[in-house]
Design a protein around this motif. Sequence first.
Motif, mmCIF file in Angstrom:
data_model
loop_
_atom_site.group_PDB
_atom_site.id
_atom_site.type_symbol
_atom_site.label_atom_id
_atom_site.label_comp_id
_atom_site.label_asym_id
_atom_site.label_seq_id
_atom_site.Cartn_x
_atom_site.Cartn_y
_atom_site.Cartn_z
ATOM 1 N N ARG A 99 5.470 18.035 -3.438
ATOM 2 C CA ARG A 99 6.377 17.888 -2.284
ATOM 3 C C ARG A 99 6.555 16.419 -1.925
ATOM 4 O O ARG A 99 7.683 15.960 -1.700
ATOM 5 C CB ARG A 99 5.812 18.671 -1.101
ATOM 6 N N THR A 100 5.434 15.670 -1.850
ATOM 7 C CA THR A 100 5.532 14.246 -1.530
ATOM 8 C C THR A 100 6.227 13.489 -2.646
ATOM 9 O O THR A 100 7.047 12.596 -2.398
ATOM 10 C CB THR A 100 4.136 13.661 -1.286
ATOM 11 N N LEU A 101 5.913 13.838 -3.889
ATOM 12 C CA LEU A 101 6.566 13.186 -5.026
ATOM 13 C C LEU A 101 8.068 13.399 -4.992
ATOM 14 O O LEU A 101 8.846 12.465 -5.234
ATOM 15 C CB LEU A 101 5.976 13.720 -6.334
ATOM 16 N N ALA A 102 8.502 14.608 -4.656
ATOM 17 C CA ALA A 102 9.934 14.884 -4.577
ATOM 18 C C ALA A 102 10.600 14.004 -3.528
ATOM 19 O O ALA A 102 11.710 13.488 -3.729
ATOM 20 C CB ALA A 102 10.163 16.359 -4.248
ATOM 21 N N SER A 103 9.912 13.794 -2.392
ATOM 22 C CA SER A 103 10.456 12.933 -1.344
ATOM 23 C C SER A 103 10.563 11.488 -1.830
ATOM 24 O O SER A 103 11.574 10.804 -1.586
ATOM 25 C CB SER A 103 9.569 13.010 -0.104
ATOM 26 N N SER A 106 13.389 11.119 -4.259
ATOM 27 C CA SER A 106 14.669 11.150 -3.551
ATOM 28 C C SER A 106 14.990 9.797 -2.930
ATOM 29 O O SER A 106 16.151 9.364 -2.913
ATOM 30 C CB SER A 106 14.626 12.229 -2.461
ATOM 31 N N GLN A 107 13.956 9.107 -2.430
ATOM 32 C CA GLN A 107 14.164 7.793 -1.825
ATOM 33 C C GLN A 107 14.421 6.706 -2.871
ATOM 34 O O GLN A 107 15.279 5.846 -2.679
ATOM 35 C CB GLN A 107 12.928 7.396 -1.007
ATOM 36 N N THR A 108 13.651 6.739 -3.956
ATOM 37 C CA THR A 108 13.674 5.623 -4.908
ATOM 38 C C THR A 108 14.712 5.800 -6.023
ATOM 39 O O THR A 108 15.119 4.826 -6.641
ATOM 40 C CB THR A 108 12.291 5.423 -5.540
ATOM 41 N N ARG A 109 15.072 7.038 -6.326
ATOM 42 C CA ARG A 109 16.083 7.357 -7.351
ATOM 43 C C ARG A 109 15.802 6.626 -8.675
ATOM 44 O O ARG A 109 16.665 5.920 -9.198
ATOM 45 C CB ARG A 109 17.484 7.022 -6.835
ATOM 46 N N PRO A 110 14.616 6.792 -9.239
ATOM 47 C CA PRO A 110 14.296 6.079 -10.476
ATOM 48 C C PRO A 110 14.940 6.739 -11.702
ATOM 49 O O PRO A 110 15.175 7.949 -11.725
ATOM 50 C CB PRO A 110 12.776 6.198 -10.551
ATOM 51 N N CYS A 127 10.881 17.592 -9.650
ATOM 52 C CA CYS A 127 12.184 17.123 -10.133
ATOM 53 C C CYS A 127 13.189 18.257 -10.223
ATOM 54 O O CYS A 127 13.044 19.178 -11.042
ATOM 55 C CB CYS A 127 12.039 16.468 -11.506
ATOM 56 N N SER A 128 14.202 18.194 -9.402
ATOM 57 C CA SER A 128 15.319 19.120 -9.535
ATOM 58 C C SER A 128 16.195 18.646 -10.697
ATOM 59 O O SER A 128 15.985 17.576 -11.264
ATOM 60 C CB SER A 128 16.127 19.153 -8.236
ATOM 61 N N ASP A 129 17.197 19.448 -11.046
ATOM 62 C CA ASP A 129 18.041 19.095 -12.192
ATOM 63 C C ASP A 129 18.708 17.740 -12.024
ATOM 64 O O ASP A 129 18.887 16.998 -12.986
ATOM 65 C CB ASP A 129 19.105 20.178 -12.409
ATOM 66 N N ASP A 130 19.092 17.398 -10.775
ATOM 67 C CA ASP A 130 19.784 16.132 -10.543
ATOM 68 C C ASP A 130 18.811 14.966 -10.367
ATOM 69 O O ASP A 130 19.229 13.847 -10.082
ATOM 70 C CB ASP A 130 20.711 16.227 -9.330
ATOM 71 N N ARG A 131 17.499 15.237 -10.530
ATOM 72 C CA ARG A 131 16.523 14.183 -10.365
ATOM 73 C C ARG A 131 15.725 13.951 -11.655
ATOM 74 O O ARG A 131 14.711 13.289 -11.660
ATOM 75 C CB ARG A 131 15.567 14.547 -9.211
ATOM 76 N N ARG A 132 16.188 14.524 -12.739
ATOM 77 C CA ARG A 132 15.507 14.312 -14.016
ATOM 78 C C ARG A 132 15.630 12.855 -14.432
ATOM 79 O O ARG A 132 16.632 12.179 -14.165
ATOM 80 C CB ARG A 132 16.103 15.215 -15.098
ATOM 81 N N LEU A 133 14.609 12.366 -15.124
ATOM 82 C CA LEU A 133 14.563 10.972 -15.552
ATOM 83 C C LEU A 133 15.286 10.787 -16.876
ATOM 84 O O LEU A 133 15.414 11.722 -17.667
ATOM 85 C CB LEU A 133 13.117 10.520 -15.700
ATOM 86 N N GLU A 134 15.722 9.568 -17.101
ATOM 87 C CA GLU A 134 16.304 9.261 -18.400
ATOM 88 C C GLU A 134 15.213 9.157 -19.469
ATOM 89 O O GLU A 134 15.399 9.607 -20.599
ATOM 90 C CB GLU A 134 17.109 7.958 -18.333
ATOM 91 N N TRP A 135 14.071 8.529 -19.065
ATOM 92 C CA TRP A 135 12.995 8.390 -20.041
ATOM 93 C C TRP A 135 11.669 8.232 -19.303
ATOM 94 O O TRP A 135 11.628 7.729 -18.174
ATOM 95 C CB TRP A 135 13.214 7.174 -20.942
ATOM 96 N N GLY A 387 11.707 -5.166 4.647
ATOM 97 C CA GLY A 387 11.894 -3.890 5.319
ATOM 98 C C GLY A 387 11.452 -2.702 4.495
ATOM 99 O O GLY A 387 10.902 -2.830 3.404
ATOM 100 N N TYR A 388 11.693 -1.517 5.058
ATOM 101 C CA TYR A 388 11.413 -0.278 4.365
ATOM 102 C C TYR A 388 12.593 0.088 3.470
ATOM 103 O O TYR A 388 13.754 -0.188 3.794
ATOM 104 C CB TYR A 388 11.153 0.854 5.360
ATOM 105 N N LEU A 389 12.296 0.738 2.373
ATOM 106 C CA LEU A 389 13.331 1.086 1.402
ATOM 107 C C LEU A 389 14.362 2.042 2.002
ATOM 108 O O LEU A 389 14.024 3.161 2.411
ATOM 109 C CB LEU A 389 12.677 1.727 0.173
ATOM 110 N N ASP A 390 15.602 1.580 2.050
ATOM 111 C CA ASP A 390 16.727 2.399 2.503
ATOM 112 C C ASP A 390 16.431 3.112 3.826
ATOM 113 O O ASP A 390 16.790 4.277 4.013
ATOM 114 C CB ASP A 390 17.104 3.427 1.431
#
Length: 533
Positions: A99-103, A106-110, A127-135, A387-390
């Motif tokens: 849950r924390t990792l998903a948050s 979502s913030q960092t969009r790596p 990781c949802s489908d739209d949050r899968r990594l390239e590598w 500052g804080y990220l976004d």
Amino acid sequence: MATPDGAGDRASSPAEWLFRHAARTPRAEALDAPGTRLAYSAVAERVAVLAGDLATRGAGPADRVVVALPFSPAAAIATLAVQAIGACAVEIDPRTTARTLASILSQTRPRFAIVHARDAATWAEACSDDRRLEWAWATGPRLSDGAFPARGTTPLGPACEPAVPARPIAGPAPVTAGAPALVVYTSGSTRAPHGVVQTYGNVETNTRAIVSFLGLSAADRAMALLPFHYCYGKSVLQTHLFVGASLFVEPRFMYPRIAIAALGTEECTGLAGVPLTFELLRREVDVRSFSHPALRYVTQAGGRMHATTLTWARAAFAPARLYVMYGQTEATARLAFLPPERAADKEGSVGIAVPDVELRVVDDAGRERPAGELGQLVARGPSVTPGYLDAPEETAAILHDGWLWTGDLARRDADGFLFLAGRAREILKVGGYRVVPDEIEEALAAHPAVADAAVVGAPDDLEGEVAVAFVELRPGASATERDLRSHCLQVLGRVKVPTRVVAVDALPRSAAGKPLKPVLRERARELMSALAG
């Protein structure tokens, strides 16, 4: 997020420090651990190869690359490889929940991550489908196809070397002072975690300051007990890389005797710990029975250490000098330190500002308070985060006209030494009186049966708010609630006696070892509600 002064100025990166020393002293010790010995040349070689593979896969200066590895030399190598291409490393605890990792994702969009294969299931859940990594690059056992939520994965060896050799970079990429070097997630001891941006300029400035007041040189060798995703642990790594010194990474602190024995056999000159580090050593190890003749300094930060433990630590590690330090992730690492030679006459102080930092004690309107009067502690200098990220609203809440509002209350004495008086958000209003939890905690910790204490507030119909204390008792010790409340009455007076004193097996703690007061506040509310009902 505010733009720091000098954002376009050239800065040096930790990767540059590594490569510089690898060229000058290639055989010098750099990163060691039980079963691992890596000289500067070996670390630089692994960083260059991993950085080359990152670049080949499309990672560059605009990227945020997640690093989530167990505490080991590999974790340091991974972040250095990210910084070697001028990118920003997002360092997180590999034990983070899905849950924390998903948050965080979502913030960092790596697009990229360097992980341990054992955590694949957590990542798949986060990781949802739209949050899968390239590598992704994974240490540990080889992942089967589709096991990790990325288009592809590269297996890594135990020292982060890719299974298929990549073309190494020729050298670290140049960076500017305002470019993000790290996103560090706060422990969340008083609020939800935020991603603190630390620029390359922040890191270089604060590293130089710490090196200066500790007098570090290439002859130093620190025992690293604190994970690198934690700001304090990262600063230990950075300061030693800066001067060409070495680290012995000790992941076995769950067995304190083994760690303290290694302090001597590894000829460590420095030891860094949080209050819990020293409290555990005090409880479980006769430190004076071990030989550590090379040890010249010990540092303590990460929260207030109880006076009795502080006195013990000074004696246990003597003749090594103990530096009490104060800092925040939002200030990269250190804001203040107490020179060891002032420990006796400035007992309880966090000291004076580190080089290149200005500290003031002000009222709520920002006006400086006279010496001896309580106020808000604010800081200014090139190590303060942009500052804080976004998170512009959260950033605006802590940064005003170039000053970081730390959230800590403090007094400055006539000599300019600072004394903390607790978190501004944690001050209690008991029957109209201001009550500082730190004062009650210190009084409880002075009782011979108490190992540690944490005090929080709970709503009360009559008083408005009451103090509730949670205590850990020392092994084999006993004390009733009545005993401890009577002790507080004698030491503090009636107004500051906690309404309840609750003994617990262990205080809930953050990864940095700090008591999790939001958890305790909820327990206190439930306790008082049950009593009222």
